[in-house]
Design a protein around this motif. Structure first.
Motif, PDB file in Angstrom:
ATOM      1  N   LYS A 251       3.280  -8.636   2.356  1.00  0.00           N
ATOM      2  CA  LYS A 251       4.514  -7.861   2.522  1.00  0.00           C
ATOM      3  C   LYS A 251       4.652  -6.806   1.423  1.00  0.00           C
ATOM      4  CE  LYS A 251       8.231 -10.236   3.760  1.00  0.00           C
ATOM      5  NZ  LYS A 251       9.221 -11.334   3.885  1.00  0.00           N
ATOM      6  N   LEU A 252       4.264  -7.140   0.204  1.00  0.00           N
ATOM      7  CA  LEU A 252       4.336  -6.171  -0.889  1.00  0.00           C
ATOM      8  C   LEU A 252       3.382  -5.005  -0.635  1.00  0.00           C
ATOM      9  CD1 LEU A 252       5.320  -5.256  -3.687  1.00  0.00           C
ATOM     10  CD2 LEU A 252       3.449  -6.614  -4.649  1.00  0.00           C
ATOM     11  N   ILE A 253       2.166  -5.311  -0.187  1.00  0.00           N
ATOM     12  CA  ILE A 253       1.194  -4.261   0.116  1.00  0.00           C
ATOM     13  C   ILE A 253       1.786  -3.280   1.125  1.00  0.00           C
ATOM     14  CG2 ILE A 253      -1.029  -3.806   1.264  1.00  0.00           C
ATOM     15  CD1 ILE A 253      -1.981  -6.511  -0.043  1.00  0.00           C
ATOM     16  N   LEU A 254       2.407  -3.815   2.178  1.00  0.00           N
ATOM     17  CA  LEU A 254       3.007  -2.960   3.203  1.00  0.00           C
ATOM     18  C   LEU A 254       4.198  -2.185   2.657  1.00  0.00           C
ATOM     19  CD1 LEU A 254       2.792  -5.370   6.267  1.00  0.00           C
ATOM     20  CD2 LEU A 254       1.290  -3.426   5.725  1.00  0.00           C
ATOM     21  N   LYS A 255       5.039  -2.842   1.869  1.00  0.00           N
ATOM     22  CA  LYS A 255       6.220  -2.167   1.322  1.00  0.00           C
ATOM     23  C   LYS A 255       5.832  -1.005   0.419  1.00  0.00           C
ATOM     24  CE  LYS A 255      10.619  -2.603  -0.810  1.00  0.00           C
ATOM     25  NZ  LYS A 255      11.860  -3.164  -0.385  1.00  0.00           N
ATOM     26  N   LEU A 256       4.720  -1.154  -0.293  1.00  0.00           N
ATOM     27  CA  LEU A 256       4.273  -0.093  -1.201  1.00  0.00           C
ATOM     28  C   LEU A 256       3.592   1.053  -0.466  1.00  0.00           C
ATOM     29  CD1 LEU A 256       2.981  -2.240  -4.198  1.00  0.00           C
ATOM     30  CD2 LEU A 256       5.135  -0.983  -4.022  1.00  0.00           C
ATOM     31  N   GLY A 257       3.533   0.953   0.869  1.00  0.00           N
ATOM     32  CA  GLY A 257       3.033   2.063   1.661  1.00  0.00           C
ATOM     33  C   GLY A 257       1.556   2.005   2.022  1.00  0.00           C
ATOM     34  N   PHE A 258       0.923   0.879   1.730  1.00  0.00           N
ATOM     35  CA  PHE A 258      -0.479   0.738   2.080  1.00  0.00           C
ATOM     36  C   PHE A 258      -0.606   0.231   3.504  1.00  0.00           C
ATOM     37  CE2 PHE A 258      -0.468   0.647  -2.495  1.00  0.00           C
ATOM     38  CZ  PHE A 258      -1.587   1.378  -2.841  1.00  0.00           C
ATOM     39  N   ASN A 259      -1.753   0.498   4.116  1.00  0.00           N
ATOM     40  CA  ASN A 259      -2.052  -0.008   5.451  1.00  0.00           C
ATOM     41  C   ASN A 259      -3.197  -1.001   5.353  1.00  0.00           C
ATOM     42  OD1 ASN A 259      -0.209   1.659   7.016  1.00  0.00           O
ATOM     43  ND2 ASN A 259      -1.522   3.350   6.387  1.00  0.00           N
ATOM     44  N   ILE A 260      -3.172  -1.982   6.217  1.00  0.00           N
ATOM     45  CA  ILE A 260      -4.241  -2.986   6.270  1.00  0.00           C
ATOM     46  C   ILE A 260      -4.840  -2.892   7.669  1.00  0.00           C
ATOM     47  CG2 ILE A 260      -4.829  -5.424   6.073  1.00  0.00           C
ATOM     48  CD1 ILE A 260      -2.249  -5.730   4.388  1.00  0.00           C
ATOM     49  N   TYR A 261      -6.161  -2.701   7.712  1.00  0.00           N
ATOM     50  CA  TYR A 261      -6.855  -2.577   8.988  1.00  0.00           C
ATOM     51  C   TYR A 261      -7.926  -3.646   9.114  1.00  0.00           C
ATOM     52  CZ  TYR A 261      -4.811   2.084   8.946  1.00  0.00           C
ATOM     53  OH  TYR A 261      -3.936   3.145   8.899  1.00  0.00           O
ATOM     54  N   HIS A 262      -8.100  -4.137  10.318  1.00  0.00           N
ATOM     55  CA  HIS A 262      -9.190  -5.068  10.600  1.00  0.00           C
ATOM     56  C   HIS A 262     -10.307  -4.279  11.251  1.00  0.00           C
ATOM     57  CE1 HIS A 262     -11.342  -8.188  12.966  1.00  0.00           C
ATOM     58  NE2 HIS A 262     -11.181  -8.854  11.841  1.00  0.00           N
TER      59      HIS A 262
ATOM     60  N   THR B 114      11.081  -7.840  -0.630  1.00  0.00           N
ATOM     61  CA  THR B 114      10.313  -7.601   0.600  1.00  0.00           C
ATOM     62  C   THR B 114      10.991  -8.245   1.806  1.00  0.00           C
ATOM     63  OG1 THR B 114       8.972  -9.574   0.228  1.00  0.00           O
ATOM     64  CG2 THR B 114       8.119  -7.488  -0.660  1.00  0.00           C
ATOM     65  N   ALA B 115      12.253  -8.609   1.658  1.00  0.00           N
ATOM     66  CA  ALA B 115      12.960  -9.346   2.706  1.00  0.00           C
ATOM     67  C   ALA B 115      12.955  -8.609   4.050  1.00  0.00           C
ATOM     68  CB  ALA B 115      14.394  -9.646   2.273  1.00  0.00           C
ATOM     69  N   GLU B 116      13.020  -7.287   4.014  1.00  0.00           N
ATOM     70  CA  GLU B 116      13.095  -6.537   5.275  1.00  0.00           C
ATOM     71  C   GLU B 116      11.724  -6.261   5.887  1.00  0.00           C
ATOM     72  OE1 GLU B 116      11.949  -3.383   2.469  1.00  0.00           O
ATOM     73  OE2 GLU B 116      13.249  -5.111   2.297  1.00  0.00           O
ATOM     74  N   VAL B 117      10.666  -6.607   5.191  1.00  0.00           N
ATOM     75  CA  VAL B 117       9.313  -6.347   5.702  1.00  0.00           C
ATOM     76  C   VAL B 117       8.912  -7.457   6.664  1.00  0.00           C
ATOM     77  CG1 VAL B 117       6.885  -6.023   5.108  1.00  0.00           C
ATOM     78  CG2 VAL B 117       8.669  -5.170   3.565  1.00  0.00           C
ATOM     79  N   LYS B 118       8.533  -7.064   7.864  1.00  0.00           N
ATOM     80  CA  LYS B 118       8.067  -8.004   8.882  1.00  0.00           C
ATOM     81  C   LYS B 118       6.563  -7.815   9.011  1.00  0.00           C
ATOM     82  CE  LYS B 118       8.510 -10.496  12.869  1.00  0.00           C
ATOM     83  NZ  LYS B 118       7.374 -11.363  12.797  1.00  0.00           N
ATOM     84  N   LEU B 119       5.834  -8.918   8.861  1.00  0.00           N
ATOM     85  CA  LEU B 119       4.384  -8.816   9.019  1.00  0.00           C
ATOM     86  C   LEU B 119       4.035  -8.555  10.476  1.00  0.00           C
ATOM     87  CD1 LEU B 119       2.778 -11.682   6.907  1.00  0.00           C
ATOM     88  CD2 LEU B 119       2.993  -9.274   6.338  1.00  0.00           C
ATOM     89  N   PRO B 120       3.198  -7.562  10.744  1.00  0.00           N
ATOM     90  CA  PRO B 120       2.728  -7.376  12.112  1.00  0.00           C
ATOM     91  C   PRO B 120       1.972  -8.630  12.548  1.00  0.00           C
ATOM     92  CG  PRO B 120       2.149  -5.491  10.738  1.00  0.00           C
ATOM     93  CD  PRO B 120       2.667  -6.558   9.827  1.00  0.00           C
ATOM     94  N   GLU B 121       2.053  -8.945  13.815  1.00  0.00           N
ATOM     95  CA  GLU B 121       1.428 -10.158  14.346  1.00  0.00           C
ATOM     96  C   GLU B 121      -0.049 -10.251  13.992  1.00  0.00           C
ATOM     97  OE1 GLU B 121       0.798 -12.108  18.709  1.00  0.00           O
ATOM     98  OE2 GLU B 121       2.751 -11.200  18.304  1.00  0.00           O
ATOM     99  N   GLU B 122      -0.741  -9.109  14.015  1.00  0.00           N
ATOM    100  CA  GLU B 122      -2.177  -9.145  13.730  1.00  0.00           C
ATOM    101  C   GLU B 122      -2.475  -9.514  12.267  1.00  0.00           C
ATOM    102  OE1 GLU B 122      -0.930  -4.730  13.736  1.00  0.00           O
ATOM    103  OE2 GLU B 122      -0.583  -6.478  15.000  1.00  0.00           O
TER     104      GLU B 122
END
Length: 97
Positions: free
Chosen positions: A85-96, A13-21
């Motif tokens: 980061k894994l959740i995002l890499k696997l193509g999932f979205n996280i919403y608040h 997941t090295a290339e995955v950057k967490l969005p600030e939110e």
């Protein structure tokens, strides 16, 4: 029979950057990771002790998250960050909401 040597192979997941939110979630998740770990240990009969002792089932980290050393908190933070980061890499979205 000899077991094969275990070689961990986590998803990169090295290339995955967490969005600030999502960065605000890290500390909340880290605290919860610790709470789940501590609850499990206590149910298994562990209690606080200044030294870890597997025979006596004592552990110095059986304290509130806020009382952990920064090194211990960092361990929990790493687990939280890598999970997000894994959740995002696997193509999932996280919403608040």
């Amino acid at each position: 029979m000899k077991k094969a040597k275990y070689i961990p192979q986590p998803i990169d997941t090295a290339e995955v950057k967490l969005p600030e939110e999502l960065e605000m979630l890290v500390e909340q998740m880290s605290k919860n990771v610790h709470e789940v770990w501590a609850e499990t240990r206590i149910k298994q009969g562990w209690k606080y002790g200044e030294q870890r002792n597997d025979e006596l089932k004592t552990h110095p980290c059986l304290v509130p998250y806020e009382e952990l050393s920064e090194e211990e908190k960092e361990y929990d933070r790493n687990t939280s960050v890598e999970t997000l980061k894994l959740i995002l890499k696997l193509g999932f979205n996280i919403y608040h909401i």
